[in-house]
Design a protein around this motif. Structure first.
Motif, PDB file in Angstrom:
ATOM      1  N   ARG A 220       4.143  33.275   9.010  1.00  0.00           N
ATOM      2  CA  ARG A 220       3.500  33.215  10.389  1.00  0.00           C
ATOM      3  C   ARG A 220       2.024  32.796  10.055  1.00  0.00           C
ATOM      4  NH1 ARG A 220       0.199  35.813  13.682  1.00  0.00           N
ATOM      5  NH2 ARG A 220       0.191  37.605  12.783  1.00  0.00           N
ATOM      6  N   TYR A 221       1.469  31.795  10.377  1.00  0.00           N
ATOM      7  CA  TYR A 221      -0.001  31.458  10.308  1.00  0.00           C
ATOM      8  C   TYR A 221      -0.568  31.231  11.717  1.00  0.00           C
ATOM      9  CZ  TYR A 221      -4.388  29.798   8.004  1.00  0.00           C
ATOM     10  OH  TYR A 221      -5.562  29.680   7.828  1.00  0.00           O
ATOM     11  N   SER A 222      -1.222  32.215  12.100  1.00  0.00           N
ATOM     12  CA  SER A 222      -1.774  32.259  13.492  1.00  0.00           C
ATOM     13  C   SER A 222      -0.556  32.192  14.714  1.00  0.00           C
ATOM     14  CB  SER A 222      -2.599  31.323  13.629  1.00  0.00           C
ATOM     15  OG  SER A 222      -3.412  31.328  14.813  1.00  0.00           O
ATOM     16  N   ASP A 223      -0.515  30.875  15.221  1.00  0.00           N
ATOM     17  CA  ASP A 223       0.490  30.800  16.081  1.00  0.00           C
ATOM     18  C   ASP A 223       1.736  29.837  15.880  1.00  0.00           C
ATOM     19  OD1 ASP A 223      -1.012  28.418  15.795  1.00  0.00           O
ATOM     20  OD2 ASP A 223      -1.335  27.951  17.975  1.00  0.00           O
ATOM     21  N   ASP A 224       1.660  29.507  14.415  1.00  0.00           N
ATOM     22  CA  ASP A 224       2.858  28.711  13.695  1.00  0.00           C
ATOM     23  C   ASP A 224       3.761  29.693  13.056  1.00  0.00           C
ATOM     24  OD1 ASP A 224       2.252  25.959  14.654  1.00  0.00           O
ATOM     25  OD2 ASP A 224       0.735  26.076  13.217  1.00  0.00           O
ATOM     26  N   ILE A 225       5.089  29.642  13.349  1.00  0.00           N
ATOM     27  CA  ILE A 225       6.053  30.450  12.907  1.00  0.00           C
ATOM     28  C   ILE A 225       7.122  29.743  12.290  1.00  0.00           C
ATOM     29  CG2 ILE A 225       7.665  32.247  13.127  1.00  0.00           C
ATOM     30  CD1 ILE A 225       5.876  33.565  15.220  1.00  0.00           C
ATOM     31  N   ILE A 226       7.615  29.873  11.257  1.00  0.00           N
ATOM     32  CA  ILE A 226       8.818  29.338  10.722  1.00  0.00           C
ATOM     33  C   ILE A 226       9.676  30.492  10.005  1.00  0.00           C
ATOM     34  CG2 ILE A 226       7.714  28.771   8.427  1.00  0.00           C
ATOM     35  CD1 ILE A 226       9.536  26.049   8.663  1.00  0.00           C
ATOM     36  N   LEU A 227      11.006  30.395  10.267  1.00  0.00           N
ATOM     37  CA  LEU A 227      12.004  31.374   9.506  1.00  0.00           C
ATOM     38  C   LEU A 227      13.224  30.436   8.876  1.00  0.00           C
ATOM     39  CD1 LEU A 227      14.583  31.787  11.526  1.00  0.00           C
ATOM     40  CD2 LEU A 227      12.660  33.268  12.560  1.00  0.00           C
ATOM     41  N   PHE A 228      14.103  31.077   8.162  1.00  0.00           N
ATOM     42  CA  PHE A 228      15.114  30.273   7.617  1.00  0.00           C
ATOM     43  C   PHE A 228      16.283  31.395   7.393  1.00  0.00           C
ATOM     44  CE2 PHE A 228      11.060  28.657   5.739  1.00  0.00           C
ATOM     45  CZ  PHE A 228      11.578  27.182   5.554  1.00  0.00           C
ATOM     46  N   ALA A 229      17.715  30.491   7.448  1.00  0.00           N
ATOM     47  CA  ALA A 229      18.838  31.282   7.612  1.00  0.00           C
ATOM     48  C   ALA A 229      19.690  30.633   6.603  1.00  0.00           C
ATOM     49  CB  ALA A 229      19.269  31.376   8.817  1.00  0.00           C
ATOM     50  N   SER A 230      20.768  31.244   6.213  1.00  0.00           N
ATOM     51  CA  SER A 230      21.938  30.655   5.380  1.00  0.00           C
ATOM     52  C   SER A 230      22.919  29.692   6.253  1.00  0.00           C
ATOM     53  CB  SER A 230      22.733  31.618   4.772  1.00  0.00           C
ATOM     54  OG  SER A 230      23.244  32.640   5.732  1.00  0.00           O
ATOM     55  N   ASP A 231      23.040  29.890   7.631  1.00  0.00           N
ATOM     56  CA  ASP A 231      23.780  29.050   8.290  1.00  0.00           C
ATOM     57  C   ASP A 231      23.338  29.044   9.799  1.00  0.00           C
ATOM     58  OD1 ASP A 231      24.979  31.320   9.860  1.00  0.00           O
ATOM     59  OD2 ASP A 231      25.912  31.772   7.918  1.00  0.00           O
ATOM     60  N   SER A 232      23.831  28.308  10.271  1.00  0.00           N
ATOM     61  CA  SER A 232      23.394  28.019  11.777  1.00  0.00           C
ATOM     62  C   SER A 232      23.499  29.085  12.705  1.00  0.00           C
ATOM     63  CB  SER A 232      24.111  26.961  12.493  1.00  0.00           C
ATOM     64  OG  SER A 232      23.807  26.460  13.854  1.00  0.00           O
ATOM     65  N   SER A 233      24.637  29.905  12.644  1.00  0.00           N
ATOM     66  CA  SER A 233      24.863  31.127  13.391  1.00  0.00           C
ATOM     67  C   SER A 233      23.709  32.060  13.215  1.00  0.00           C
ATOM     68  CB  SER A 233      26.311  31.475  13.132  1.00  0.00           C
ATOM     69  OG  SER A 233      26.438  32.815  13.851  1.00  0.00           O
ATOM     70  N   GLN A 234      23.570  32.240  11.871  1.00  0.00           N
ATOM     71  CA  GLN A 234      22.256  33.276  11.493  1.00  0.00           C
ATOM     72  C   GLN A 234      21.085  32.571  12.105  1.00  0.00           C
ATOM     73  OE1 GLN A 234      21.004  33.842   7.357  1.00  0.00           O
ATOM     74  NE2 GLN A 234      21.785  35.823   7.646  1.00  0.00           N
ATOM     75  N   LEU A 235      20.900  31.726  12.035  1.00  0.00           N
ATOM     76  CA  LEU A 235      19.567  31.083  12.429  1.00  0.00           C
ATOM     77  C   LEU A 235      19.336  31.367  14.031  1.00  0.00           C
ATOM     78  CD1 LEU A 235      17.276  29.331  11.305  1.00  0.00           C
ATOM     79  CD2 LEU A 235      18.265  27.505  12.556  1.00  0.00           C
ATOM     80  N   GLN A 236      20.500  31.135  14.853  1.00  0.00           N
ATOM     81  CA  GLN A 236      20.404  31.284  16.232  1.00  0.00           C
ATOM     82  C   GLN A 236      20.272  32.904  16.372  1.00  0.00           C
ATOM     83  OE1 GLN A 236      20.118  29.086  18.567  1.00  0.00           O
ATOM     84  NE2 GLN A 236      20.586  27.353  17.340  1.00  0.00           N
TER      85      GLN A 236
END
Length: 402
Positions: A220-236
């Motif tokens: 996270r940088y202020s109001d920008d957030i990114i995260l990662f996951a191994s598959d689509s289900s985990q990402l959701q």
């Protein structure tokens, strides 16, 4: 240990702040002279004494400014010059709480740059075939709920009651000046005010620590957030959790900036585009710069025609303007392209695209039209007027760094 408010009464603290800012290249000469005089004459003492006696600051000014590279507006606040200077030094001292923030939070961290956020993240995820979810919090600083923030601050500043009391008075007063009228509204932590970044980190500290403790690749940088996951289900699943947090904190996602990236697609974060071929400038960053170039070209065409100036004078004005935007290192701490992008990117595809667009726009200033005859204005002629290629300057600075 003295409260941060009490430390603000010490001339040594102010001199250390000035030395730090000078070392980092964050003060131009005029700013330094003005602040040095302010410190030398101890003009900060009445303001510090007032705060220690239970006073607050004046009513802040509210104004709208254009977002960089767009016609959209953002709301910012500011106090008078002396109060803003005091808040800058207070912000400098607030770094003592830096260790309370999670390592995946990159805004308002001493010694941590945007370059660190982008490159560390890239190294973690490259070649791993991960899904990514990116979001932007709508109007983050000004949307922060003060009734939610104050208990968080009270816990964090348990060792500094005068500082907490000051923040409580500052944040609970919803007044601001707009169009010379006093209005009362939800100001949040007031974007534009020097301590706002610290307060914004406090507000989402629980969220940052949650994903750090879960072992999720998250930044996270202020109001920008990114995260990662191994598959689509985990990402959701991660997406649902973060949206649950934002609902808890009365924040909204900007739907136009919400993105899901599959493993075969480059992801974008903080103006950078990261993929298997390296780190480049994001598509939106390129388009914003093209928009700036286009608008400046049209303005100079009107200026040339209205005043009867020569094409060469208009082209020179265009080149000087963007040389300053791209390369000047003395822009009062402004993040020029060479300072923001060059230390991070590993490919020059975007720079080539902008170089080409810039050269086309300079040539248009000669004829007023887009046509083949513009190429009678050779690259050598443009260069002789002072044009500096982004690609050339990138490699030049890279060689200097190495």
């Amino acid at each position: 240990m003295d409260s941060i408010i009490e430390q603000l009464a010490s001339q040594r603290v102010w001199e250390e702040y000035l030395a730090y800012r000078l070392k980092r290249g964050r003060l131009n000469w005029n700013e330094f002279c003005d602040t040095d005089t302010f410190v030398e004459t101890e003009r900060y003492l009445p303001l510090v004494s007032s705060i220690l006696e239970g006073g607050s600051l004046s009513i802040p000014y509210k104004r709208e400014i254009n977002k960089m590279g767009t016609n959209k507006k953002r709301v910012v606040y500011s106090f008078n010059d002396e109060e803003m200077t005091l808040l800058k030094v207070m912000s400098h001292l607030l770094y003592k709480y830096d260790e309370t923030f999670a390592p995946n939070c990159y805004a308002f961290r001493r010694g941590v740059r945007v370059a660190d956020a982008v490159t560390r993240l890239y190294r973690k995820v490259r070649h791993r075939g991960l899904w990514a979810y990116k979001l932007d919090i709508h109007n983050y600083f000004n949307s922060i709920s003060i009734p939610i923030l104050l208990p968080q601050l009270k816990q964090l500043l348990a060792d500094d009651k005068p500082l907490y009391d000051f923040f409580e008075r500052l944040l609970s007063d919803g007044r601001c000046l707009t169009n010379e009228q006093v209005v009362v509204e939800q100001r949040g932590v007031m974007a534009g005010v020097p301590v706002a970044s610290f307060l914004a980190n406090v507000y989402l500290n629980e969220v940052d620590h949650y994903f750090a403790n879960q072992g999720v690749i998250y930044a996270r940088y202020s109001d920008d957030i990114i995260l990662f996951a191994s598959d689509s289900s985990q990402l959701q699943s991660h997406r649902a959790k973060i949206l649950e947090f934002l609902d808890k904190y009365h924040l909204e996602v900007n739907p136009t900036k919400e993105r899901i990236y599959s493993p075969d697609k480059p992801y974008e974060f903080l103006g950078f585009r990261c993929g298997q071929n390296g780190i480049d400038i994001s598509h939106s960053g390129v388009e914003k710069m093209k928009g700036k170039i286009r608008r400046k070209m049209r303005a100079l065409l009107r200026w040339k025609e209205r005043n009867g100036h020569s094409a060469e004078r208009a082209m020179t004005a265009m080149i000087r303007y963007f040389n300053r935007k791209f390369f000047d290192t003395n822009l009062d701490g402004m993040l020029t392209w060479s300072r923001w992008y060059f230390p991070v990117i590993t490919t020059t595809e975007a720079l080539k695209e902008i170089d080409h667009f810039m050269q086309q726009s300079i040539r248009v200033l000669s004829t007023g039209r887009h046509n083949k005859s513009n190429y009678r204005i050779t690259y050598e002629k443009i260069k002789a007027l002072g044009y500096r290629s982004l690609v050339h300057e990138f490699y030049k600075q890279k060689e200097q760094r190495e």
